[in-house]
Design a protein around this motif. Sequence first.
Motif, PDB file in Angstrom:
ATOM      1  N   LYS A  19      48.249   5.294 -12.592  1.00 27.84           N
ATOM      2  CA  LYS A  19      48.825   4.156 -12.042  1.00 27.84           C
ATOM      3  C   LYS A  19      48.112   2.838 -12.587  1.00 27.84           C
ATOM      4  O   LYS A  19      48.778   2.058 -13.059  1.00 27.84           O
ATOM      5  CB  LYS A  19      48.354   4.163 -10.436  1.00 27.84           C
ATOM      6  CG  LYS A  19      48.735   2.933  -9.813  1.00 27.84           C
ATOM      7  CD  LYS A  19      48.428   2.879  -8.335  1.00 27.84           C
ATOM      8  CE  LYS A  19      49.185   3.867  -7.149  1.00 27.84           C
ATOM      9  NZ  LYS A  19      49.407   3.226  -5.837  1.00 27.84           N
ATOM     10  N   SER A  78      46.307  -6.167   0.713  1.00 26.82           N
ATOM     11  CA  SER A  78      47.252  -5.841  -0.698  1.00 26.82           C
ATOM     12  C   SER A  78      48.420  -5.862  -0.441  1.00 26.82           C
ATOM     13  O   SER A  78      49.472  -5.965  -1.423  1.00 26.82           O
ATOM     14  CB  SER A  78      46.678  -4.936  -1.529  1.00 26.82           C
ATOM     15  OG  SER A  78      46.522  -3.672  -0.927  1.00 26.82           O
ATOM     16  N   GLY A  91      59.827   2.625   7.614  1.00 23.10           N
ATOM     17  CA  GLY A  91      58.438   2.220   7.853  1.00 23.10           C
ATOM     18  C   GLY A  91      58.306   0.748   7.647  1.00 23.10           C
ATOM     19  O   GLY A  91      58.557   0.091   6.694  1.00 23.10           O
ATOM     20  N   GLY A 120      55.429  -1.120   8.550  1.00 20.60           N
ATOM     21  CA  GLY A 120      54.097  -1.428   8.635  1.00 20.60           C
ATOM     22  C   GLY A 120      53.553  -2.658   7.577  1.00 20.60           C
ATOM     23  O   GLY A 120      54.614  -3.678   7.579  1.00 20.60           O
ATOM     24  N   GLY A 167      56.320  -2.562   4.704  1.00 21.76           N
ATOM     25  CA  GLY A 167      57.695  -2.880   5.067  1.00 21.76           C
ATOM     26  C   GLY A 167      58.047  -4.079   5.443  1.00 21.76           C
ATOM     27  O   GLY A 167      59.249  -4.585   5.257  1.00 21.76           O
ATOM     28  N   CYS A 211      63.916   1.599  10.007  1.00 24.62           N
ATOM     29  CA  CYS A 211      63.363   2.379  11.073  1.00 24.62           C
ATOM     30  C   CYS A 211      61.705   2.566  11.083  1.00 24.62           C
ATOM     31  O   CYS A 211      61.321   2.150  10.201  1.00 24.62           O
ATOM     32  CB  CYS A 211      63.855   3.816  11.213  1.00 24.62           C
ATOM     33  SG  CYS A 211      63.204   4.877   9.586  1.00 24.62           S
ATOM     34  N   VAL A 258      58.335   4.861  13.399  1.00 30.26           N
ATOM     35  CA  VAL A 258      58.189   5.530  14.642  1.00 30.26           C
ATOM     36  C   VAL A 258      57.521   4.974  15.676  1.00 30.26           C
ATOM     37  O   VAL A 258      57.228   5.249  17.013  1.00 30.26           O
ATOM     38  CB  VAL A 258      57.286   6.791  14.228  1.00 30.26           C
ATOM     39  CG1 VAL A 258      58.095   7.868  13.208  1.00 30.26           C
ATOM     40  CG2 VAL A 258      56.139   6.303  13.667  1.00 30.26           C
ATOM     41  N   ASP A 259      57.033   3.714  15.449  1.00 32.97           N
ATOM     42  CA  ASP A 259      56.018   2.957  16.141  1.00 32.97           C
ATOM     43  C   ASP A 259      56.983   1.638  16.860  1.00 32.97           C
ATOM     44  O   ASP A 259      57.514   0.880  16.184  1.00 32.97           O
ATOM     45  CB  ASP A 259      55.070   2.171  15.407  1.00 32.97           C
ATOM     46  CG  ASP A 259      54.093   1.343  16.153  1.00 32.97           C
ATOM     47  OD1 ASP A 259      54.292   1.440  17.473  1.00 32.97           O
ATOM     48  OD2 ASP A 259      53.296   0.575  15.509  1.00 32.97           O
ATOM     49  N   ALA A 271      56.505  -1.847  15.735  1.00 36.29           N
ATOM     50  CA  ALA A 271      56.892  -2.194  14.739  1.00 36.29           C
ATOM     51  C   ALA A 271      58.398  -2.564  14.733  1.00 36.29           C
ATOM     52  O   ALA A 271      58.937  -3.469  14.268  1.00 36.29           O
ATOM     53  CB  ALA A 271      56.500  -1.034  13.532  1.00 36.29           C
ATOM     54  N   CYS A 295      58.664   3.677   2.901  1.00 39.47           N
ATOM     55  CA  CYS A 295      57.465   2.680   2.959  1.00 39.47           C
ATOM     56  C   CYS A 295      56.334   3.087   4.139  1.00 39.47           C
ATOM     57  O   CYS A 295      55.804   2.612   4.662  1.00 39.47           O
ATOM     58  CB  CYS A 295      57.804   1.304   3.382  1.00 39.47           C
ATOM     59  SG  CYS A 295      58.707   0.331   1.866  1.00 39.47           S
ATOM     60  N   ASN A 354      53.314   6.478  -1.026  1.00 35.94           N
ATOM     61  CA  ASN A 354      52.497   7.047  -2.185  1.00 35.94           C
ATOM     62  C   ASN A 354      52.983   8.760  -2.101  1.00 35.94           C
ATOM     63  O   ASN A 354      53.275   9.253  -1.009  1.00 35.94           O
ATOM     64  CB  ASN A 354      51.122   7.386  -2.021  1.00 35.94           C
ATOM     65  CG  ASN A 354      50.473   5.934  -2.491  1.00 35.94           C
ATOM     66  OD1 ASN A 354      50.754   5.700  -3.623  1.00 35.94           O
ATOM     67  ND2 ASN A 354      49.670   5.308  -1.763  1.00 35.94           N
ATOM     68  N   GLY A 379      49.605  -3.273  -5.397  1.00 33.87           N
ATOM     69  CA  GLY A 379      48.240  -3.239  -4.644  1.00 33.87           C
ATOM     70  C   GLY A 379      47.032  -3.326  -5.390  1.00 33.87           C
ATOM     71  O   GLY A 379      46.181  -3.756  -5.327  1.00 33.87           O
TER      72      GLY A 379
END
Length: 353
Positions: free
Chosen positions: A65, A143, A177, A179, A182, A199, A201-202, A205, A236, A260, A289
């Motif tokens: 990376k 970041s 995602g 978060g 996203g 979408c 799951v939280d 969010a 994400c 990742n 990041g």
Amino acid sequence: MSIFDASGHEQVVFCHDPESGLRAIIAVYSTALGPALGGTRFYPYASEEEALTDVLHLSEGMAYKNAIAGLDHGGGKAVIWGDPGVDKTEALLRAYGRFVESLGGRYVTACDVGTYVEDMDHVARETRHVSGRSPESGGAGDSSILTAFGVFQAMRAAAQHRWGAVDLAGRTVGVAGLGKVGRHLIPHLLEAGADVVACDVDPAAIGRTAANHPQVRLVADADELIASGIHIYAPCAMGGVLNESTLKTLDAEIVCGAANNQLAEPEVAVELERAGVLYCPDYVVNSGGVIQVADEYDGAFDFKRAERRTLGIFATTARILERAKGEGTTPVAAANAIAEERIAAVGRLQRLR
Ligand code: NAI
């Protein structure tokens, strides 16, 4: 990789501080391009063996990376074995900081899963070889703004490669995602005229996205998202989301997201290629990041400079996709080759200095 096979690594250090309860492993894969840079993961591994396997894998990934991001940094990573919600204390973080300091700058740490800017502030009280600190402590802070910007640049490069124009207007992008990354990616996409499906799951969010961006279509989960007629899939959230099962239902022509380790197995890269899906290697896409973290460590943080460097993800992605096409290989293989070539060529010069 077997736990006994650290032969590709320059240095692996086991850290134990009985007083604070710290158990950590620092792995330096390579310093050929400069001080090994990579975050500290704080995670309740089932065993020391599992922690070691993870850190060896992650530190090798950081070498690639950092190399492809054009940084003067080698690859390293650290894991703290424990439950961050229970075991994380100032004493433990400072004991960890002293171990980082003992390596004399061969390893530079930063945040990862389970560690945050305020943790790096504690680590920084024991060592200079730390980045990802809070702005209050002179650091660059979170970041994810530049990570999201980099994902957007990679997406534009992929669009140009696949459809002949960087324009995302009229394309549908699925973001899984919402978060830190996203949520910063969505405004870029909307501004570019893309339709966004998302979408998480939280529920918090989801609620935040619905309030801030009512034009985003929210769906129940990633399974529904990837089968909902999207052109680009942007994972994400978690790793391992590209697997045999998702390949069967994936609608998208491009996969380009921040998460990742998106490929459940390395072979999935070949399967995606066969299925006609352009997969942008995650470690290239999400390197905004580490570009920020390196900017903070290498000098007084300058957002504009780090943003300009992150803009380079567009050209890097375009180069990787072109090379993969030219050589009839996958983008992952092309990216790995470019990273290895830079490590071999520039690493040799570094040693002469
Ligand atoms: P985060 O923890 O802030 O956000 C992740 C979001 O994904 C959360 O809202 C969570 O509820 C959601 N989520 C979890 N499981 C899900 C699922 N199965 N389906 C849909 N949503 C789900 O993490 P962050 O910082 O946004 O990072 C996202 C990914 O990008 C991670 O894989 C991270 O390792 C990677 N990354 C992040 C960087 C950064 O600067 N924040 C830099 C490089 C990589």
